[in-house]
Design an enzyme around this catalytic site. Structure first.
Site, PDB file in Angstrom:
ATOM      1  N   ASP A 131      -4.979 -12.405  50.539  1.00 54.36           N
ATOM      2  CA  ASP A 131      -6.170 -13.075  50.026  1.00 54.36           C
ATOM      3  C   ASP A 131      -7.139 -12.033  49.489  1.00 54.36           C
ATOM      4  O   ASP A 131      -7.470 -11.061  50.185  1.00 54.36           O
ATOM      5  CB  ASP A 131      -6.840 -13.888  51.127  1.00 54.36           C
ATOM      6  CG  ASP A 131      -7.784 -14.946  50.570  1.00 54.36           C
ATOM      7  OD1 ASP A 131      -7.472 -15.516  49.512  1.00 54.36           O
ATOM      8  OD2 ASP A 131      -8.817 -15.206  51.193  1.00 54.36           O
ATOM      9  N   HIS A 138     -19.759 -15.487  45.072  1.00 53.49           N
ATOM     10  CA  HIS A 138     -19.535 -15.776  46.484  1.00 53.49           C
ATOM     11  C   HIS A 138     -19.744 -14.525  47.326  1.00 53.49           C
ATOM     12  O   HIS A 138     -20.419 -14.569  48.369  1.00 53.49           O
ATOM     13  CB  HIS A 138     -18.118 -16.307  46.690  1.00 53.49           C
ATOM     14  CG  HIS A 138     -17.731 -16.462  48.130  1.00 53.49           C
ATOM     15  ND1 HIS A 138     -18.205 -17.480  48.929  1.00 53.49           N
ATOM     16  CD2 HIS A 138     -16.918 -15.709  48.929  1.00 53.49           C
ATOM     17  CE1 HIS A 138     -17.698 -17.359  50.145  1.00 53.49           C
ATOM     18  NE2 HIS A 138     -16.915 -16.295  50.170  1.00 53.49           N
ATOM     19  N   GLU A 203     -12.839 -22.984  51.546  1.00 50.24           N
ATOM     20  CA  GLU A 203     -12.987 -21.978  50.495  1.00 50.24           C
ATOM     21  C   GLU A 203     -12.201 -22.433  49.272  1.00 50.24           C
ATOM     22  O   GLU A 203     -10.987 -22.643  49.353  1.00 50.24           O
ATOM     23  CB  GLU A 203     -12.496 -20.600  50.964  1.00 50.24           C
ATOM     24  CG  GLU A 203     -13.405 -19.986  52.020  1.00 50.24           C
ATOM     25  CD  GLU A 203     -13.106 -18.531  52.303  1.00 50.24           C
ATOM     26  OE1 GLU A 203     -14.009 -17.838  52.797  1.00 50.24           O
ATOM     27  OE2 GLU A 203     -11.971 -18.096  52.023  1.00 50.24           O
ATOM     28  N   GLU A 205     -10.363 -21.801  46.147  1.00 51.42           N
ATOM     29  CA  GLU A 205      -9.670 -20.663  45.557  1.00 51.42           C
ATOM     30  C   GLU A 205      -8.555 -21.133  44.634  1.00 51.42           C
ATOM     31  O   GLU A 205      -8.106 -22.277  44.681  1.00 51.42           O
ATOM     32  CB  GLU A 205      -9.043 -19.772  46.651  1.00 51.42           C
ATOM     33  CG  GLU A 205     -10.002 -19.288  47.716  1.00 51.42           C
ATOM     34  CD  GLU A 205      -9.378 -18.216  48.604  1.00 51.42           C
ATOM     35  OE1 GLU A 205      -8.445 -17.521  48.137  1.00 51.42           O
ATOM     36  OE2 GLU A 205      -9.829 -18.080  49.757  1.00 51.42           O
ATOM     37  N   ASP A 237      -8.546 -21.630  51.771  1.00 52.34           N
ATOM     38  CA  ASP A 237      -8.390 -20.740  52.919  1.00 52.34           C
ATOM     39  C   ASP A 237      -9.463 -21.102  53.941  1.00 52.34           C
ATOM     40  O   ASP A 237     -10.531 -20.493  53.989  1.00 52.34           O
ATOM     41  CB  ASP A 237      -8.508 -19.284  52.481  1.00 52.34           C
ATOM     42  CG  ASP A 237      -7.891 -18.320  53.468  1.00 52.34           C
ATOM     43  OD1 ASP A 237      -6.918 -18.702  54.133  1.00 52.34           O
ATOM     44  OD2 ASP A 237      -8.374 -17.186  53.573  1.00 52.34           O
ATOM     45  N   ARG A 241     -16.451 -19.868  60.406  1.00 46.90           N
ATOM     46  CA  ARG A 241     -17.501 -18.883  60.138  1.00 46.90           C
ATOM     47  C   ARG A 241     -18.076 -18.271  61.415  1.00 46.90           C
ATOM     48  O   ARG A 241     -18.440 -17.082  61.421  1.00 46.90           O
ATOM     49  CB  ARG A 241     -18.626 -19.536  59.330  1.00 46.90           C
ATOM     50  CG  ARG A 241     -18.207 -20.088  57.983  1.00 46.90           C
ATOM     51  CD  ARG A 241     -17.728 -19.010  57.046  1.00 46.90           C
ATOM     52  NE  ARG A 241     -17.435 -19.559  55.708  1.00 46.90           N
ATOM     53  CZ  ARG A 241     -16.864 -18.870  54.738  1.00 46.90           C
ATOM     54  NH1 ARG A 241     -16.497 -17.619  54.925  1.00 46.90           N
ATOM     55  NH2 ARG A 241     -16.649 -19.432  53.561  1.00 46.90           N
ATOM     56  N   GLN A 244     -15.531 -15.824  62.678  1.00 42.79           N
ATOM     57  CA  GLN A 244     -15.503 -14.692  61.754  1.00 42.79           C
ATOM     58  C   GLN A 244     -16.675 -13.740  61.994  1.00 42.79           C
ATOM     59  O   GLN A 244     -16.511 -12.514  61.953  1.00 42.79           O
ATOM     60  CB  GLN A 244     -15.539 -15.211  60.313  1.00 42.79           C
ATOM     61  CG  GLN A 244     -15.458 -14.127  59.257  1.00 42.79           C
ATOM     62  CD  GLN A 244     -15.414 -14.706  57.855  1.00 42.79           C
ATOM     63  OE1 GLN A 244     -15.303 -15.911  57.663  1.00 42.79           O
ATOM     64  NE2 GLN A 244     -15.512 -13.848  56.859  1.00 42.79           N
ATOM     65  N   LYS A 257      -9.319 -16.994  60.099  1.00 42.60           N
ATOM     66  CA  LYS A 257      -8.638 -17.375  58.860  1.00 42.60           C
ATOM     67  C   LYS A 257      -7.191 -17.820  59.074  1.00 42.60           C
ATOM     68  O   LYS A 257      -6.668 -18.612  58.295  1.00 42.60           O
ATOM     69  CB  LYS A 257      -8.624 -16.184  57.897  1.00 42.60           C
ATOM     70  CG  LYS A 257      -9.991 -15.742  57.417  1.00 42.60           C
ATOM     71  CD  LYS A 257     -10.449 -16.571  56.248  1.00 42.60           C
ATOM     72  CE  LYS A 257     -11.642 -15.943  55.563  1.00 42.60           C
ATOM     73  NZ  LYS A 257     -12.028 -16.672  54.360  1.00 42.60           N
ATOM     74  N   THR A 261      -4.092 -22.418  55.978  1.00 43.96           N
ATOM     75  CA  THR A 261      -4.375 -22.266  54.552  1.00 43.96           C
ATOM     76  C   THR A 261      -3.619 -23.384  53.849  1.00 43.96           C
ATOM     77  O   THR A 261      -2.435 -23.589  54.109  1.00 43.96           O
ATOM     78  CB  THR A 261      -3.904 -20.896  54.032  1.00 43.96           C
ATOM     79  OG1 THR A 261      -4.584 -19.856  54.733  1.00 43.96           O
ATOM     80  CG2 THR A 261      -4.162 -20.760  52.543  1.00 43.96           C
ATOM     81  N   GLU A 376     -22.298 -21.356  51.567  1.00 42.91           N
ATOM     82  CA  GLU A 376     -23.266 -21.149  50.492  1.00 42.91           C
ATOM     83  C   GLU A 376     -24.088 -22.406  50.228  1.00 42.91           C
ATOM     84  O   GLU A 376     -25.312 -22.338  50.069  1.00 42.91           O
ATOM     85  CB  GLU A 376     -22.531 -20.750  49.219  1.00 42.91           C
ATOM     86  CG  GLU A 376     -21.768 -19.437  49.307  1.00 42.91           C
ATOM     87  CD  GLU A 376     -20.763 -19.315  48.195  1.00 42.91           C
ATOM     88  OE1 GLU A 376     -21.141 -18.853  47.107  1.00 42.91           O
ATOM     89  OE2 GLU A 376     -19.594 -19.690  48.412  1.00 42.91           O
TER      90      GLU A 376
END
Length: 433
Positions: A131, A138, A203, A205, A237, A241, A244, A257, A261, A376
Site C-alpha cells: 500500500d 490526504h 480509505e 483507493e 484499506d 485509527r 493506528q 490495517k 482490505t 478527514e
C-alpha cells in the site's frame, strides 16, 4: 493504445449494455465468477451490461484466440496476466467483435449469464500486497492531525512512500468487515487497554494489478512500467485509527490495517483505460523534480472520478438510498503516478509478479467534499457528519455499509465504470477466553 474498441458509437447486442453506467462494450473488464447454484467452479469472465460472459466456455468452443485457451481455463487471472500484453489486447479485440456484432449472438449466448445469477470472486491469487501513500492532500490532512507544524515529512516529495501490507486478508467486494480488537490508548491514560476499535474508518483507493514478472534483482524502468500494470480496481484499506495512533511509530501501521482490505471484483484493464490517461499534475513551484529513475514522459496519470457513499442500518430499514460522503478525482489526488509507483517498488530489485496488488493510498482531493476518509471528513472525529434519519457519523458504526465508486470519463469517449466496492461493518467478536 486507443483503437476501434474505444469508439463511442460502438454498441453491443446484449440487452442493457448500450449506455450501461459501468460495463458498456468499450470496457470489457476481466474477473472470476461461479454460478450461485454452485454447479461450477470459479471461471474467468468479462462483464457486459448486467451480464457476464464465460470466457473459458467461449475459448473451449474455439471462439477466442487459441493461444489463450489454457490461461482462460484457470480459476484465477494469474496465468492470463503472465502472458504478453499483446495477448490481452488480442483477447480484448476478440471480445469486442463477439459482443458488438449481431452475427455472433448465437456463439456467445450459451455462455452469457445474468449478473444476478452469479457470484464474483477475487480475480487473482494475490502473491503480495503493498500500500502506497501517494495522495498528497490526504497525507497533508492526516499529517496536520499528528504534526500540525510539519504535516509532510521531508522525504514525501522525493520518494513514493509505501508499506508492505497483508495479502491474506484482502477480500472481494461484498465481504463483511468484522470490527477489529486492538490496543487503544487515550492521550491522558497511563496504559493502553485491549478493546474493539472505536474509530473505524475507510480509505478510498485505487488498486493496481501487476502483469508479468521480473526477476529478483532486475528493476523495472520507468519507461516500461505501464506495461506491468495489467489493470485497476477500487480498493478500501479499512483503518482502525485509534489502534493506528498507538502502534504506528516507529515502523508504521500493523494491526490497524491488516484485518481487512476490500477490492472490487472486476479488473478494468489498462487497455480499457487508455483514453483516460493524461499528463500528471504540474508540480508546484519549489517542489523537487523526481530523480532520474522516476522521471516520466507523456500521459502517465489517470483521470478517474471517485465517490464514496454510506448507508446505515436505519437508512436501509427506511428504504433510503445511500448518502454520498465524498466526490473527487484521481488526477487531482495523486502526487505520484501509477508508473512511478511500479518503477519505485522494483527500483531496488524487488521482483513483482502477475497478481501482485499495489494500493495507491487514500485519494483525497484538495477540497473538503473530496476527502477520501472519515478521518478527514470529520476533522479527526471533531465534526459529526449529518446523515438522513437524523443520524450522524464521525467514524463507522456496526451495520454501516460503505461503498466506493469510480468512473472514467472524457469527452469523445464512452464512460466506463469499475463497479462498486462494498463492505458492511459487523460487530467485534468476543476475544479468546
Amino acid at each position: 493504445m486507443i483503437d476501434h474498441t474505444h469508439d463511442p458509437r460502438a454498441q453491443s447486442w446484449v440487452d442493457g449494455a448500450a449506455g450501461h453506467p459501468d460495463f458498456p462494450v468499450q470496457n470489457l473488464p476481466l474477473g472470476v465468477f461461479s454460478h450461485k447454484n454452485g454447479d461450477t467452479a470459479p471461471r474467468i469472465a468479462t462483464a457486459i451490461g448486467d451480464h457476464v460472459v464465460d470466457l473459458a466456455g467461449l475459448a473451449a468452443d474455439g471462439a477466442l484466440p487459441a493461444g489463450l485457451a489454457t490461461a482462460l481455463a484457470q480459476p484465477t487471472l494469474n496465468a492470463l496476466f503472465r502472458l504478453a500484453e499483446a495477448d490481452r489486447v488480442a483477447l480484448r479485440h476478440a471480445l469486442f467483435a463477439l459482443l458488438s456484432s449481431e452475427r455472433c449472438r448465437l456463439k456467445v449466448t450459451p455462455h452469457l449469464y445474468p449478473a444476478a445469477d452469479v457470484v464474483l470472486h477475487l480475480p487473482f491469487a494475490i502473491g503480495d500486497y503493498t500500500d502506497f501513500y501517494v495522495g498528497i492532500h490526504h497525507a497533508t490532512a492526516i499529517g496536520k492531525l499528528f504534526r500540525p507544524d510539519n504535516p509532510l515529512l521531508p522525504n514525501y516529495k522525493h520518494v513514493p512512500i509505501g508499506y508492505h501490507g497483508r495479502a491474506s486478508s484482502v477480500r472481494v467486494s461484498g465481504t463483511q468487515v468484522v470490527r477489529p480488537w486492538g490496543q487503544l490508548k487515550a492521550p491522558d491514560a497511563d496504559a493502553p487497554v485491549h478493546a474493539p476499535c472505536r474509530r473505524l474508518d475507510h480509505e478510498l483507493e485505487l488498486g493496481l494489478w501487476i502483469a508479468g514478472d521480473n526477476d529478483l534483482g532486475a528493476p523495472v524502468p520507468i519507461g516500461t512500467a505501464w506495461e506491468r500494470i495489467g489493470g485497476l480496481c477500487l480498493l478500501n484499506d479499512w483503518s482502525a485509527r485509534d489502534i493506528q495512533a498507538w502502534e504506528y511509530q516507529p515502523l508504521g501501521p500493523f494491526l490497524a490495517k491488516n484485518f481487512a482490505t476490500t477490492v472490487s471484483p472486476w479488473v478494468i484493464t489498462a487497455q480499457a483505460l487508455a483514453p483516460f490517461r493524461t499528463a500528471p499534475q504540474p508540480r508546484p513551484a519549489g517542489d523537487p523534480q523526481p530523480l532520474p529513475y522516476l522521471r516520466e514522459e507523456g500521459e502517465g496519470a489517470l483521470a478517474i472520478t471517485l465517490e464514496t457513499t454510506l448507508r446505515t442500518a436505519a437508512m436501509r430499514a427506511a428504504g433510503l438510498p445511500p448518502h454520498r460522503l465524498s466526490h473527487g478525482n484521481s488526477h487531482a489526488a495523486m502526487y505520484w503516478t501509477p508508473a512511478q509507483i511500479v518503477a519505485h517498488h522494483a527500483s531496488n530489485g524487488c521482483d513483482l509478479h502477475a497478481g501482485d496488488l499495489l494500493g495507491t493510498g487514500t485519494l483525497s482531493g484538495p477540497t473538503p467534499e473530496s476527502a477520501g476518509s472519515l478521518m478527514e471528513l470529520s476533522q479527526g472525529g471533531k465534526v459529526p457528519l449529518p446523515l438522513p434519519c437524523g443520524e450522524s457519523r464521525t467514524f463507522l458504526e456496526d451495520g454501516d455499509e460503505l461503498a466506493l465508486h469510480a468512473r472514467a470519463e472524457r469527452d469523445g469517449f464512452a464512460t466506463i465504470g469499475f463497479g462498486p466496492c462494498v463492505g458492511q461493518i459487523m460487530p467485534a467478536r468476543q476475544p479468546w477466553a
